[in-house]
Enzyme design. Structure first.
Site, PDB file in Angstrom:
ATOM      1  N   LYS A   1      14.431  14.510 -41.604  1.00  0.00           N
ATOM      2  CA  LYS A   1      13.624  13.587 -40.805  1.00  0.00           C
ATOM      3  C   LYS A   1      14.364  12.270 -40.560  1.00  0.00           C
ATOM      4  O   LYS A   1      14.202  11.644 -39.505  1.00  0.00           O
ATOM      5  CB  LYS A   1      12.277  13.325 -41.488  1.00  0.00           C
ATOM      6  CG  LYS A   1      11.334  14.514 -41.442  1.00  0.00           C
ATOM      7  CD  LYS A   1      11.047  14.975 -40.017  1.00  0.00           C
ATOM      8  CE  LYS A   1       9.923  16.001 -39.950  1.00  0.00           C
ATOM      9  NZ  LYS A   1       9.691  16.495 -38.569  1.00  0.00           N
TER      10      LYS A   1
ATOM     11  N   TYR B   1      13.743  17.659 -46.778  1.00  0.00           N
ATOM     12  CA  TYR B   1      12.820  17.194 -45.743  1.00  0.00           C
ATOM     13  C   TYR B   1      13.151  15.770 -45.312  1.00  0.00           C
ATOM     14  O   TYR B   1      13.240  15.468 -44.116  1.00  0.00           O
ATOM     15  CB  TYR B   1      11.386  17.262 -46.272  1.00  0.00           C
ATOM     16  CG  TYR B   1      10.331  16.782 -45.303  1.00  0.00           C
ATOM     17  CD1 TYR B   1       9.984  17.551 -44.201  1.00  0.00           C
ATOM     18  CD2 TYR B   1       9.672  15.571 -45.498  1.00  0.00           C
ATOM     19  CE1 TYR B   1       9.010  17.125 -43.308  1.00  0.00           C
ATOM     20  CE2 TYR B   1       8.698  15.134 -44.619  1.00  0.00           C
ATOM     21  CZ  TYR B   1       8.368  15.916 -43.521  1.00  0.00           C
ATOM     22  OH  TYR B   1       7.404  15.491 -42.645  1.00  0.00           O
TER      23      TYR B   1
ATOM     24  N   SER C   1       9.111  11.328 -39.947  1.00  0.00           N
ATOM     25  CA  SER C   1       8.239  11.138 -41.108  1.00  0.00           C
ATOM     26  C   SER C   1       8.634   9.882 -41.853  1.00  0.00           C
ATOM     27  O   SER C   1       9.801   9.473 -41.832  1.00  0.00           O
ATOM     28  CB  SER C   1       8.351  12.343 -42.047  1.00  0.00           C
ATOM     29  OG  SER C   1       7.727  12.085 -43.286  1.00  0.00           O
TER      30      SER C   1
END
Length: 262
Positions: free
Chosen positions: A163, A159, A146
């Site tokens: 990533k 997150y 991401s």
């Protein structure tokens, strides 16, 4: 012809998280390029819908409902591919994700869960798939990372960290598995999937995100699927250990969660 380099006739792919969104688009895109596919997610009905689209493309899909937050379940997909199709050439580690959460509410357990779901699962399937790929003469892995793994936004500590780890894992795994298995990743931007429905379905929020994106639109799952086809085909044969940014040109987050200063 140059288009021949994008064809995947005779290849077999495993795609995690392939019941909808990017995973579903990847499964259909790989099938349209000529590959048979093993598709897996929690919801079996979603998988059968994707399998029907694969069949419409003239290829075969093997459906494996599973909870892919369990790395062992992800690893088992490699055996399913060999048992069903006799070989394995391509892995797309798409399953992942973690809800945003303020930093002081991000417990160590939440952070570890994000790492497990986004990195450990990809590692489990990649290492399980590698022997089968080597037997088939080589292969290609694509990890779905991401843009939040390279740019900073409030609320994305778990997150974004996971990533970012997946992106660097890609570089390290590519070196370990070269030259016969290529490993690349895609740093995905804001793509209209079920995870973004709450935003994409709000015209005001969507307009703000589009205005903050240099290409002035949100991404489609097919944007990512097309990149996957490039990376796993002979068109991308000289690419490994790279993280391609497919994000509309973002250099900063295009959505502010509105988390206040402490």
């Amino acid at each position: 012809m140059i288009l021949e380099r994008f064809r995947l006739a005779g290849k077999v792919a495993v795609i995690t998280g392939s019941g909808r969104g990017i995973g579903a688009a990847a499964a259909v895109g790989l099938a349209e390029a000529g590959a048979d596919v093993v598709i897996s997610s929690r919801t079996e009905s979603d998988l059968h819908e994707v399998a029907a689209r694969v069949a419409d493309a003239g290829r075969k899909a093997h459906v494996v409902p599973a909870d892919l937050s369990d790395p062992d379940a992800a690893a088992a997909l490699a055996k399913a591919a060999v048992d069903t199709f006799g070989r394995l050439d391509i892995v797309v580690n798409n399953v992942g994700g973690t809800y945003p959460r303020p930093l002081l509410e991000t417990t160590p357990e939440f952070l570890e869960e994000a790492f497990r779901f986004n990195v450990s699962t990809a590692h489990a399937l990649t290492t399980a798939a590698a022997p089968a790929m080597l037997t088939a003469g080589g292969g290609a892995v694509v990890n779905i990372s991401s843009n939040m793994g390279r740019i900073a936004g409030r609320g994305f500590a778990a997150y974004g960290t996971a990533k970012a780890a997946l992106a660097h894992y890609t570089r390290l795994a590519a070196l370990d598995l070269a030259p016969r298995i290529r490993v690349n990743a895609i740093a995905v931007g804001s793509v209209v999937t079920s995870a973004l429905e709450i935003v994409a379905g709000n015209p005001e929020l969507r307009e703000k995100m589009e205005s903050a994106t240099p290409l002035h639109r949100l991404g489609d799952p097919e944007d990512i699927a097309a990149t996957i086809v490039y990376l796993v085909s002979q068109a991308g044969a000289y690419v490994t250990g790279k993280v391609l940014e497919v994000d509309g040109g973002l250099q900063a987050p295009n959505l502010d969660l509105g988390l206040p200063d402490l």
